[in-house]
Structures are given as C-alpha cells and as structure tokens.
Scaffold this motif. Sequence first.
Motif, PDB file in Angstrom:
ATOM      1  N   ALA A   1      49.729  37.024  35.009  1.00 30.23           N
ATOM      2  CA  ALA A   1      49.589  37.437  36.410  1.00 30.23           C
ATOM      3  C   ALA A   1      50.656  38.436  36.835  1.00 30.23           C
ATOM      4  N   ILE A   2      51.750  38.540  36.072  1.00 29.01           N
ATOM      5  CA  ILE A   2      52.874  39.397  36.477  1.00 29.01           C
ATOM      6  C   ILE A   2      52.466  40.854  36.679  1.00 29.01           C
ATOM      7  N   PRO A   3      51.733  41.484  35.737  1.00 25.65           N
ATOM      8  CA  PRO A   3      51.345  42.884  35.965  1.00 25.65           C
ATOM      9  C   PRO A   3      50.527  43.087  37.236  1.00 25.65           C
ATOM     10  N   PHE A   4      49.650  42.133  37.561  1.00 25.41           N
ATOM     11  CA  PHE A   4      48.840  42.264  38.773  1.00 25.41           C
ATOM     12  C   PHE A   4      49.712  42.289  40.027  1.00 25.41           C
ATOM     13  N   MET A   5      50.821  41.550  39.996  1.00 24.11           N
ATOM     14  CA  MET A   5      51.722  41.512  41.152  1.00 24.11           C
ATOM     15  C   MET A   5      52.648  42.726  41.189  1.00 24.11           C
ATOM     16  N   LEU A   6      52.939  43.323  40.032  1.00 19.42           N
ATOM     17  CA  LEU A   6      53.826  44.483  39.989  1.00 19.42           C
ATOM     18  C   LEU A   6      53.108  45.768  40.387  1.00 19.42           C
ATOM     19  N   PHE A   7      51.806  45.811  40.193  1.00 20.02           N
ATOM     20  CA  PHE A   7      51.050  47.013  40.551  1.00 20.02           C
ATOM     21  C   PHE A   7      50.930  47.149  42.068  1.00 20.02           C
ATOM     22  N   GLU A   8      51.070  48.355  42.548  1.00 11.69           N
ATOM     23  CA  GLU A   8      50.843  48.612  43.978  1.00 11.69           C
ATOM     24  C   GLU A   8      49.354  48.653  44.282  1.00 11.69           C
ATOM     25  N   LYS A   9      48.559  48.987  43.294  1.00  6.20           N
ATOM     26  CA  LYS A   9      47.109  49.056  43.461  1.00  6.20           C
ATOM     27  C   LYS A   9      46.457  48.531  42.200  1.00  6.20           C
ATOM     28  N   PRO A  10      45.841  47.356  42.236  1.00  2.00           N
ATOM     29  CA  PRO A  10      45.566  46.517  43.403  1.00  2.00           C
ATOM     30  C   PRO A  10      46.800  45.733  43.842  1.00  2.00           C
ATOM     31  N   ASN A  11      46.904  45.543  45.101  1.00  2.00           N
ATOM     32  CA  ASN A  11      48.032  44.794  45.672  1.00  2.00           C
ATOM     33  C   ASN A  11      47.598  43.339  45.850  1.00  2.00           C
ATOM     34  N   LEU A  12      47.867  42.521  44.824  1.00  2.00           N
ATOM     35  CA  LEU A  12      47.385  41.144  44.835  1.00  2.00           C
ATOM     36  C   LEU A  12      48.499  40.177  45.220  1.00  2.00           C
ATOM     37  N   SER A  13      48.124  39.147  45.968  1.00  2.00           N
ATOM     38  CA  SER A  13      49.049  38.070  46.295  1.00  2.00           C
ATOM     39  C   SER A  13      49.272  37.211  45.053  1.00  2.00           C
ATOM     40  N   PHE A  14      50.187  36.265  45.149  1.00  5.16           N
ATOM     41  CA  PHE A  14      50.482  35.391  44.012  1.00  5.16           C
ATOM     42  C   PHE A  14      49.248  34.621  43.571  1.00  5.16           C
ATOM     43  N   SER A  15      48.563  33.987  44.508  1.00  6.25           N
ATOM     44  CA  SER A  15      47.391  33.176  44.143  1.00  6.25           C
ATOM     45  C   SER A  15      46.258  34.049  43.611  1.00  6.25           C
ATOM     46  N   SER A  16      46.092  35.247  44.164  1.00  4.50           N
ATOM     47  CA  SER A  16      45.051  36.157  43.674  1.00  4.50           C
ATOM     48  C   SER A  16      45.370  36.646  42.270  1.00  4.50           C
ATOM     49  N   ALA A  17      46.650  36.941  42.012  1.00  2.00           N
ATOM     50  CA  ALA A  17      47.060  37.394  40.679  1.00  2.00           C
ATOM     51  C   ALA A  17      46.865  36.286  39.648  1.00  2.00           C
ATOM     52  N   ILE A  18      47.223  35.052  40.016  1.00  2.00           N
ATOM     53  CA  ILE A  18      47.010  33.907  39.126  1.00  2.00           C
ATOM     54  C   ILE A  18      45.524  33.734  38.843  1.00  2.00           C
ATOM     55  N   PHE A  19      44.713  33.829  39.885  1.00  2.00           N
ATOM     56  CA  PHE A  19      43.259  33.680  39.745  1.00  2.00           C
ATOM     57  C   PHE A  19      42.712  34.732  38.794  1.00  2.00           C
ATOM     58  N   GLU A  20      43.105  35.996  38.978  1.00  2.00           N
ATOM     59  CA  GLU A  20      42.589  37.087  38.149  1.00  2.00           C
ATOM     60  C   GLU A  20      43.032  36.927  36.692  1.00  2.00           C
ATOM     61  N   SER A  21      44.273  36.499  36.503  1.00  2.00           N
ATOM     62  CA  SER A  21      44.795  36.311  35.156  1.00  2.00           C
ATOM     63  C   SER A  21      44.046  35.206  34.422  1.00  2.00           C
ATOM     64  N   PHE A  22      43.889  34.070  35.053  1.00  2.00           N
ATOM     65  CA  PHE A  22      43.188  32.954  34.412  1.00  2.00           C
ATOM     66  C   PHE A  22      41.701  33.249  34.251  1.00  2.00           C
ATOM     67  N   SER A  23      41.132  34.005  35.177  1.00  2.00           N
ATOM     68  CA  SER A  23      39.728  34.369  35.058  1.00  2.00           C
ATOM     69  C   SER A  23      39.498  35.213  33.817  1.00  2.00           C
ATOM     70  N   GLY A  24      40.457  36.103  33.519  1.00  2.00           N
ATOM     71  CA  GLY A  24      40.349  36.901  32.308  1.00  2.00           C
ATOM     72  C   GLY A  24      40.551  36.075  31.056  1.00  2.00           C
TER      73      GLY A  24
ATOM     74  N   ALA B   1      35.103  36.025  36.986  1.00  2.00           N
ATOM     75  CA  ALA B   1      35.164  36.095  38.446  1.00  2.00           C
ATOM     76  C   ALA B   1      36.361  36.959  38.831  1.00  2.00           C
ATOM     77  N   THR B   2      36.216  37.780  39.847  1.00  2.00           N
ATOM     78  CA  THR B   2      37.287  38.711  40.175  1.00  2.00           C
ATOM     79  C   THR B   2      37.605  38.740  41.663  1.00  2.00           C
ATOM     80  N   VAL B   3      38.841  39.055  41.976  1.00  2.00           N
ATOM     81  CA  VAL B   3      39.273  39.257  43.364  1.00  2.00           C
ATOM     82  C   VAL B   3      39.640  40.715  43.590  1.00  2.00           C
ATOM     83  N   VAL B   4      39.389  41.557  42.598  1.00  2.00           N
ATOM     84  CA  VAL B   4      39.770  42.972  42.666  1.00  2.00           C
ATOM     85  C   VAL B   4      38.575  43.810  43.105  1.00  2.00           C
ATOM     86  N   LYS B   5      38.807  44.685  44.069  1.00  3.77           N
ATOM     87  CA  LYS B   5      37.784  45.607  44.543  1.00  3.77           C
ATOM     88  C   LYS B   5      38.163  47.040  44.167  1.00  3.77           C
ATOM     89  N   ASN B   6      37.213  47.961  44.325  1.00  3.02           N
ATOM     90  CA  ASN B   6      37.437  49.391  44.082  1.00  3.02           C
ATOM     91  C   ASN B   6      37.953  49.652  42.666  1.00  3.02           C
TER      92      ASN B   6
END
Length: 487
Positions: free
Chosen positions: A85-108, A114-119
């Motif tokens: 989840a660390i890279p998702f939180m370090l990126f400015e785009k997408p700007n993910l919260s802690f729980s969103s980054a954890i969700f995206e990481s585990f989803s992968g 399942a994704t929380v990332v748009k655009n």
Amino acid sequence: MQILSIIRIIGILVMCFSITMLVPALVALLYGDGGGKAFVQTFLISSIIGLSLWWPCHHHKEELRSRDGFLIVVAFWLVLGGIGAIPFMLFEKPNLSFSSAIFESFSGLTTTGATVVKNLDTLPKAILFYRQFLQWLGGMGLIVLAVAIIPLLGIGGAQLYRAESSGPLKEQKLRPRIAEVAKLLWVLYFSLTILCALSYWLAGMSVFDAIGHSFSTVSNGGFSTHDASISYFNSATIYTITTLFMLIAGVNFSLHISALSHLGKQSIWRNYWRDPEFRFFLSVQVSFILLFSFSLYFYDVVEYLDTALIQGALQLTSMSMTAGYTIFDINDLPAFAAMLLVIASLIGGCGGSTTGGLKTIRVLILWLQVKRELRSLVHPNLVQPIKLGNTILPIRMLESIWAFLMVFILVYWGCVFGVILCGMSAFDAMGAVFATLTNAGPGLGAVHNDFFNVPESAKIVLTFAMICGRLETFSLLVLFTPTFWKS
C-alpha cells in the motif's frame, strides 16, 4: 511454536518482495512520466523492515510444524499488503487514503480486482503497471514462489505450501519435493503469461497494455489499465484471447503439469478428460456461457447472436473465474443474466488454480453427496461411498468441505453486518462482501463498477473479506482458536 524462526522467514520473504518494487521503478524510468521515486522509497523501506526482522533471528533455523506454516502465511500476507500500500500513499495521483491504499493493495495481491482508483487513463504508467504486477505476483502465490527459489526455507517449505495453497485436495503432490512442485508451477505460470502477452500484442494491443493485461488475465485478477476495462479495446479477437487464457488459468495447475509431462505418450486431451473435476468444470462453464450468451441475445442486450456468444463468453468467464473484467454493467443486465453471473462467481474455478469462489471440486463433491442422499432415500440399507473417479473419498474430507461451507457463510454474514455498521445499505453491503469474499471484484448495487464511494471503515472490513477468500478462510481463522496457541 518456533517464533524466532517464523520471524526470520518473514524477514526473508519481505526482503524478497522489496526487490519487486524495482520493476515498476524501471517502468517509470522507461516512460519518464513519474513514479520512480515512490517505488525506490518503498524498496528501501521494505528492505529495512525485512532486514530488521531477519538479522536478529538469522541463526534460528528450527524445523517448522504445520501451525508455524499457517502463522507465517497469514503474517506475511498482512505485512505484504501493508507494504504494497505504500506506493499508493506516496503517489500524488491517485491520492489515496490509508484505508483506500490498503484496500487497493490487498485487492491486487488477492487477485480480487475491486478498485477504488478512478481515471486510470490519466495515471502514470508506473502505477498502472504496479497494479497489474501485484495481481500477477499474488495469482500463483508469493509463498509458492518463495518455496521454489529460497532454499533457506528448507524443510518448512511443505508447511508453507500447504497453508497457502487452495482446494480440498491440496495435500496431493506431483513430486516428492515441494520445492520442485513450486518451481514447475511458476515455470508454467510464467510461460502462460508470456504466451498471453504475445497473443494480446499480435491482436493489436500496445506492448504496455499486452503485458499489463496478461498479468491480470493469467492471474484471473481483472485489473485493467483503462477505465473501460477490457471493453476499451472493443475487439472480438482480444475478447476471445482473454476468455481462453482465463479458462486455462482456471484449471488446476497440477493437472496442466501432469498433462504436459505425459505429452507424446498419450493424447493431451485424454489426460485432462480423465480428471473428474475438469469434466465437471468444463460442463459447468460451457452450460453457463451458452445460457448467459443466449439471454443477452433474447433480452435484446446484444443485437447479433455471434456477438452475444463472444461477449457473453468473456463476461461469464470473467465472473466465473473471479477475474473482474467487465464489458456490461451488471446492474443493467436482465435479472436472469445477473443471477447467472453471481452463481458462476460463487462456484469459481478448479482447486489449485488462480481463481476464487468455493472451487469446482468442492461443488462437485457436494453434488455427489446430494445424489448419494437421494439414493439413500430409496435404498436406506445400501452402503454407498462417495467416489471421485476411482477414488473413494474419506469421511474426513467430506466433513471438511461442509465445515468450509458453513464457515464461508458465517464469515459472509459477519462481514455483511460489519459493513452495514460502517454505513452501507443492506443490499450494497451484501453485494460488496460477496464480491470481495469470492475474490470476484465487481458486485451488485453501488459497487457494480468500483468501490470508490464505499465508506473508509467498510474498506477495512472488505479487505478482511478478501484475505479470507484468498486464504480460504481456515488458514486465517485458525489463528483465532485457543488450540492453535497452546504449546
């Protein structure tokens, strides 16, 4: 319990995982659109974490027992998801919260998709590649990879393989050495990925899209590099390639290896057809694909029958293999077609594949039990053992399958109530938990496209559901029993 040996092994696994961060960093350097710094920072952070765990315990190499393997697998997946989840939180785009980054990481990593990332189409190539790469690593299982390449794990490899692998028949082995089995699995997995990527490229995808989608297709993950998912390409050839490779990855990889090892000695098709699970799997998939495709045509969702067959095969296979690719909005489909997708994702693919769900082998054995009970009503004094092919199934296996089904239902409803408490409506909660617990990805209701609007606290509950689905519940829940911690 060998706690120090467990910490040592987790440290080794984390250091190995840290190296994978250099791959998307290289992609960032190649395309020059940003992101390299975040992955280099994650590499350094994860390397330090792994080294800190390994060094104080590097002299402890005691033999692992079965329960040690369960603890290593669960602990590693939790640590791995956090680091991922660390890279998702370090990126400015997408700007993910802690729980969103954890969700995206585990989803992968759990290949849920399942994704929380748009655009997605506007994101840097490095982060898009990283999402696909996470799924590919999680598809075959990082523990299986570790057992294949890290001799430091020694005799403990069998315990790790058993704790991480899927299906009720996971105790069966193709070779006497677990490390040899793991190597064969990863060679086959890697070869399928290359073949899939080449097929995509020849069908018209760019090199980047071909590699990225081969990662998510062979892993049955379902992430895409485009917001429109696989429908972005609008190509019957690409749809057919996707369907074919999802089905191949949905078959037990041990069966693939067994069939290839007998290549030239007898018909390869005969090797597959002799397997009862494969026959049942193929019958279910063909039946569901035809039913779904014809429903698209007769309900006027698709105008032409040939188009309905191609698109229907892709959409049904994607849900049945719990891949997550979509070309239809599930909420807009006729009720009959939508429920077919739900049932297909519940069944899933074969045991020992990259799919989620209950697994075809369990459904087949349950069906055989139902048939036996019906015969017992007519012939109550007849002794009728349940046979899978020529093998009589032991009572212990039958009991474990029913236990798994009951625990699956209990975990499902427990997570549903948890998500409702986090603020979701009852229908949306049921759809979201079903999509994550089966590792299917798309769900009914508010999560039919993505999980962007799911409450932050609910994402943590759904992450737990994804882990339960990936580890098939028991490997995780066994840690919560008092017996596990008794010496």
